[in-house]
Design a protein around this motif. Structure first.
Motif, PDB file in Angstrom:
ATOM      1  N   ILE B 116       0.830  -1.201   0.000  1.00 32.63           N
ATOM      2  CA  ILE B 116       0.000   0.000   0.000  1.00 32.63           C
ATOM      3  C   ILE B 116       0.865   1.251   0.000  1.00 32.63           C
TER       4      ILE B 116
ATOM      5  N   THR C  68      -7.776   8.265 -10.611  1.00 33.45           N
ATOM      6  CA  THR C  68      -7.333   7.038  -9.958  1.00 33.45           C
ATOM      7  C   THR C  68      -8.478   6.050  -9.850  1.00 33.45           C
ATOM      8  N   ILE C 220      -4.850  -2.406  -5.032  1.00 36.80           N
ATOM      9  CA  ILE C 220      -3.786  -1.687  -4.337  1.00 36.80           C
ATOM     10  C   ILE C 220      -2.642  -1.398  -5.299  1.00 36.80           C
ATOM     11  N   TRP C 223      -3.445   1.542  -7.959  1.00 38.35           N
ATOM     12  CA  TRP C 223      -3.378   2.970  -7.635  1.00 38.35           C
ATOM     13  C   TRP C 223      -1.940   3.429  -7.417  1.00 38.35           C
ATOM     14  N   ASN C 224      -1.034   2.497  -7.244  1.00 40.89           N
ATOM     15  CA  ASN C 224       0.375   2.886  -7.141  1.00 40.89           C
ATOM     16  C   ASN C 224       1.113   2.816  -8.477  1.00 40.89           C
ATOM     17  N   LEU C 244      -2.796   8.554  -8.507  1.00 42.80           N
ATOM     18  CA  LEU C 244      -2.157   8.743  -7.201  1.00 42.80           C
ATOM     19  C   LEU C 244      -0.675   8.383  -7.160  1.00 42.80           C
ATOM     20  N   SER C 265      -0.276   8.894   1.825  1.00 43.92           N
ATOM     21  CA  SER C 265      -0.037   7.483   2.158  1.00 43.92           C
ATOM     22  C   SER C 265      -0.879   7.051   3.349  1.00 43.92           C
ATOM     23  N   LEU C 268      -4.369   6.456   2.331  1.00 43.24           N
ATOM     24  CA  LEU C 268      -4.501   5.179   1.636  1.00 43.24           C
ATOM     25  C   LEU C 268      -4.529   4.023   2.640  1.00 43.24           C
TER      26      LEU C 268
END
Lengths: 410, 277, 298
Positions: B116, C68, C220, C223-224, C244, C265, C268
């Motif tokens: 994450i 996103t 997960i 979005w990164n 994002l 962060s 998130l």
């Protein structure tokens, strides 16, 4: 690295023990023990990979202290520098470009230099390395973006080459004459968000030439008439006069090099680092360089000493050595930052001399630590103008001014 | 019946074609460019198949002495982190799947965090930790970093797979007096061969291709990996395409070999018999 | 009682790594997010929720969130659909299956420095391979500025991201499919179940938890996403492809605003924790643990 460290510690120990022994042997007689030699480390961009051993050999042969140069890929270099300085493991010397300098200086990551004369160092990169009267980097590379043009295409269209004091209107005139539908373009604008420095190399000189600026006294001034005119000129090249290709919003210099080599664009922006590439790949094209109208954007790279440096004196010794005109001229592989470092090849080549002269008169991008962030925001907003999402440049200028001011903390 | 068989055959062939086309189109270009002389790489219209193929790009890559070292580092780091990842993940997944203990779901959730948190939030702390435990610029340091980055996927997937295995088999084993480790090794692991093969592939490719953590956490050629070696072909001005593509092809070959190796697990997966034993 | 410790023993190696490598970053991220963090020196002071407010007040934050959200939904959906179809196909026995399986995995082996730049080359408007190919096969009217027009750019980047990401999902799903006992299918065949019935009543229930996990992880991951967007468009045109992953990166290493990057962060993390708690709450009854439930002491 660790092995080297171990070897280094052992060498140090042996020398210290030896020195102690000698001291004891010589009784209590007072003597100055010379500091043991140290190995200083230098980090640079990957294009120095082949030249690094040459420079190392030259320095190591003539000095008691030794140097170890590491070249890293440009991707992730900012991260590497910052993380390593904060983690106290950075090299003694870092090659830092004009974009990164204000950021690192502002964060207090670099040590100031004492007693450096401005003398013949190029202005733009010198300014980028300075803050509040202190100098945080000694420049070794200076450059500027100008116009590389295809003489054959000019001749074919019966257009005169750029004159010495040409204006942006002359530039536009030429660009229009050299554009043929979507087969051939007079110029190509760099709108890509992936190559911010290419964008700024075009937009900044245009804004300056129309009497505008970006940041003054820590305030955004993009909404002033001069700046708007400059931005409008840039947008019009693509949207109104269509002298720039359709994909321009996502293009950068690397794309235009292909256009140039294929004879599909008559003029492209670039710095001195384009010269060797054109000499190699564009042998069948007759090309030349002309400085942009008005002030051009200057850029460059300086040697800086991070606060984590263990041997600032030794580091300074290397920097002073590398930036002496004769050494710099001989060992650097990018255009030297000193006017007197240009007496031997390749730097005395007329093409380099042209770029060098333009660089002397160049201007640095805004020296604000927020500039990189503001620039990214400007690209985003200007792209919206290019794609028609924002109706007018005035509207975009208003938005950019407002957002920029927030970033500047106003 | 025959008609149906024919239709089936056509469908299969069509499927194969589509998969190959989609997966290989860009790869085809990578291959084609890797055999080209510099002057035809950008020819317009593009030369889909090089007219005068050359091995020069491959020679340049192979003859670069640094490449051998990058390759060695990458092999050490990828294989070690793959093996360790699988062992650690299988153990943990079994624990999560078969035991109830305090904080179980909290721990399970925590293992997701390395996925994450964006890179920006991870690299500085990782650097400082590795420095403090003296693992900066070491193979071991890179190995543990890749394990932790991969754990969310390896653990969660293995657990997902274990959860589906009917517990009756284990119960009879317990009655036979087998300990949990024995059960895991003798019963669970063989049944889960497909899942283990898949997570091993994942763990391997993660370490094999990763660039940005490697850039920050290694200092010199003693630990740098091939992906760093390849990014040297990205020049200040443009890309040395021929070399980059050749390097990329060479880099993919061992990965494909590893895939072939683990693929056996996928083919010889769970059969009816193995459950009933 | 004893079994509890055994549970801990199994997760011990993983937990040691977690404690060693993740607790510190978590703690740092949290502290950065509530202080005005300075890279050098210990002079950072507590600022409460100021960083959270500042980042949410950013002009492009809502746009990034919107992008996103769309990005995550669309990539995960298509990657999953494609991966599922290919996995089901590869679960059928046919000649040359092993080879096709490897071919389907090849995109995964290409390092992102190569795949990103190759896709950029493919989608380039004037010298791009896609447009050249279209012209050569006589489909010149379909030539597009693939990366230069906001909507088109979003889909082009998406296409490349799906290509890059689907092999991973596919192999995970395939491993799940391989785990389904064949006798279940045999029994269904005898009962005369159609392929779609078999898919619905045997395949899906059997790999349901794998599907849930894979989708969770892929959300997960999505979005990164950073590399491929950074190379293809840098977030442009006009922020159309800024999501994002890129936004946080720019906050950190273009703006040097590590506090605001940390604030994002933390948001998130909070989001994921809420989702996990929700999931735990909803599925509490399902979690079976043999060593406990059946009261077998080991």
């Amino acid at each position: 690295m660790r092995k080297k460290g171990l070897r280094f510690v052992m060498v140090c120990m042996i020398i210290t023990i030896g020195a102690l022994g000698m001291l004891m042997a010589s009784g209590a007689k007072e003597s100055v023990v010379e500091a043991p030699p140290v190995t200083i480390t230098v980090w640079k961009g990957s294009w120095w990979n082949n030249q690094a051993p040459v420079v190392e050999a030259a320095f190591n042969a003539t000095h008691r202290n030794q140097v170890d140069i590491q070249a890293y890929p440009f991707e992730g270099l900012v991260e590497k520098y910052v993380v390593s300085i904060v983690g106290n493991q950075a090299a003694d010397i870092l090659a830092v470009d004009n974009n990164m300098l204000p950021l690192l200086i502002n964060e207090g990551l670099l040590l100031p230099f004492e007693n450096v004369e401005k003398s013949d160092f190029s202005g733009a990169i010198w300014d980028a390395a300075s803050k509040d009267g202190k100098l945080y980097g000694i420049p070794f590379r200076a450059d500027t973006s100008g116009v590389f043009y295809n003489k054959d295409m000019f001749d074919a269209a019966g257009v005169a080459y750029p004159k010495e004091n040409w204006t942006w209107d002359d530039f536009l005139d030429i660009a229009i004459k050299l554009t043929k539908g979507n087969q051939q373009y007079g110029f190509g604008i760099s709108g890509s968000a992936a190559a911010a420095t290419d964008f700024e190399a075009e937009v900044l000189p245009m804004i300056w030439a129309f009497g505008g600026d970006i940041i003054r006294d820590n305030k955004m001034v993009l909404d002033e008439q001069g700046a708007i005119k400059g931005l409008q000129f840039w947008v019009d090249l693509a949207n109104k006069h269509k002298v720039s290709p359709a994909g321009a919003v996502n293009y950068d210099n690397k794309d235009y090099i292909e256009f140039f080599l294929n004879g599909r664009v008559a003029m492209m922006m670039g710095g001195s680092n384009v010269i060797p590439m054109l000499k190699e790949k564009a042998a069948d094209i007759d090309w030349d360089f002309a400085p942009v109208p008005g002030k051009s954007k200057g850029f460059g790279v300086a040697y800086a000493i991070p606060v984590s440096c263990k041997n600032p004196e030794a580091a300074r010794e290397y920097i002073d050595w590398f930036t002496t005109p004769e050494i710099l001229s001989e060992y650097t592989i990018r255009m030297p930052a000193r006017a007197t470092a240009t007496n031997n090849p390749p730097w005395n080549d007329p093409m380099y001399v042209k770029v060098m002269n333009a660089a002397v008169d160049s201007k640095s991008p805004p020296l604000n630590p927020r500039w990189v962030e503001i620039r990214a925001m400007m690209i985003r907003e200007m792209q919206k103008v290019l794609t028609g999402q924002t109706k007018s440049v005035e509207e975009a200028a208003r938005i950019m001014t407002q957002q920029g001011n927030t970033m500047l903390g106003n | 019946m025959r008609k149906r068989k024919l239709r089936y055959k056509i469908l299969i062939t069509l499927g194969i074609l589509l998969i190959c086309l989609y997966s290989l189109l860009p790869i085809f270009w990578v291959l084609s460019t890797s055999f080209k002389q510099p002057d035809v790489i950008f020819s317009d219209p593009p030369q889909w198949i090089p007219k005068n193929p050359t091995f020069d790009n491959y020679k340049t890559v192979i003859q670069n002495p640094a490449m051998i070292q990058y390759f060695k580092n990458t092999v050490i780091i990828s294989l070690s982190s793959t093996v360790l990842s699988v062992v650690i993940a299988v153990l943990a997944a079994y624990g999560f799947s078969r035991y109830k203990f305090r904080g179980r779901s909290v721990f399970l959730g925590m293992f997701l965090f390395s996925r994450i948190l964006p890179r920006v939030s991870l690299i500085l702390p990782f650097f400082i930790i590795l420095r403090n435990i003296r693992l900066l610029n070491t193979h071991l340091g890179m190995i543990i970093v890749y394990i932790i980055i991969g754990l969310p996927i390896t653990i969660w997937l293995a657990k997902g797979f274990f959860d589906k295995i009917p517990i009756e088999i284990e119960e009879s084993a317990i009655l036979d007096g087998c300990g949990p480790l024995t059960i895991l090794l003798r019963i669970i692991v063989p049944i889960s061969a497909p899942a283990i093969g898949a997570i091993a592939m994942y763990a391997f490719i993660l370490a094999w291709n990763e660039l940005l953590l490697a850039l920050i956490l290694t200092l010199d050629i003693s630990t740098q990996t091939i992906s760093i070696g390849l990014s040297y072909y990205k020049l200040e001005f443009g890309i040395s395409w021929g070399n980059l593509m050749a390097g990329s092809v060479l880099m993919s070959i061992p990965a494909v070999i590893v895939f072939i190796f683990f693929q056996k697990n996928l083919v010889d997966g769970l059969t009816a018999g193995s459950v009933k034993e | 009682m004893k079994t509890r410790y055994q549970g801990y023993l199994f997760i011990l190696p993983a937990t040691i790594l977690l404690v060693l490598l993740m607790v510190y970053p978590m703690w740092k991220t949290f502290t950065y997010s509530v202080t005005d963090f300075k890279l050098i020196g210990n002079s950072s002071t507590f600022v409460g929720l100021q960083n959270f407010k500042a980042v949410m007040a950013r002009y492009d934050f809502l746009n990034v969130l919107k992008n996103t959200l769309i990005w995550v939904v669309v990539t995960v959906f298509f990657q999953f659909a494609l991966a599922m179809i290919v996995a089901l196909f590869l679960n059928v026995k046919f000649r040359g299956r092993a080879v096709v399986q490897i071919i389907a995995l090849i995109p995964w082996t290409i390092p992102s420095v190569v795949s990103g730049n190759t896709w950029k080359w493919i989608f380039q408007t004037d010298f791009g391979l896609m447009n050249a190919l279209l012209r050569q096969i006589g489909l010149g009217e379909f030539v597009q500025p693939w990366l230069s027009q906001p909507k088109m750019a979003f889909f082009s980047v998406l296409f490349a991201a799906i290509w890059q990401g689907y092999p991973f999902l596919m192999i995970m799903l395939l491993s799940g499919l391989k785990g389904i006992p064949e006798d279940q299918y045999e029994a269904a065949m005898i009962d005369g179940a159609s392929p779609s019935q078999r898919f619905r009543y045997i395949t899906v229930p059997n790999i349901k938890n794998i599907i849930v996990i894979v989708i969770t992880l892929q959300i997960i991951y999505a979005w990164n996403t950073f590399d491929i967007i950074f190379v293809l468009t840098g977030g442009g045109p006009g922020g159309a492809t800024e999501i994002l992953g890129l936004f946080i990166y720019k906050l950190g290493f273009s703006a040097f605003n590590f506090s605001e990057a940390a604030a994002v962060s933390v948001l998130l993390l909070a989001f994921v924790i809420v989702i996990l708690m929700l999931r735990n709450f909803l599925t509490k009854k399902e979690t079976g643990t043999i060593y406990e439930k059946k009261k077998i002491t080991l």
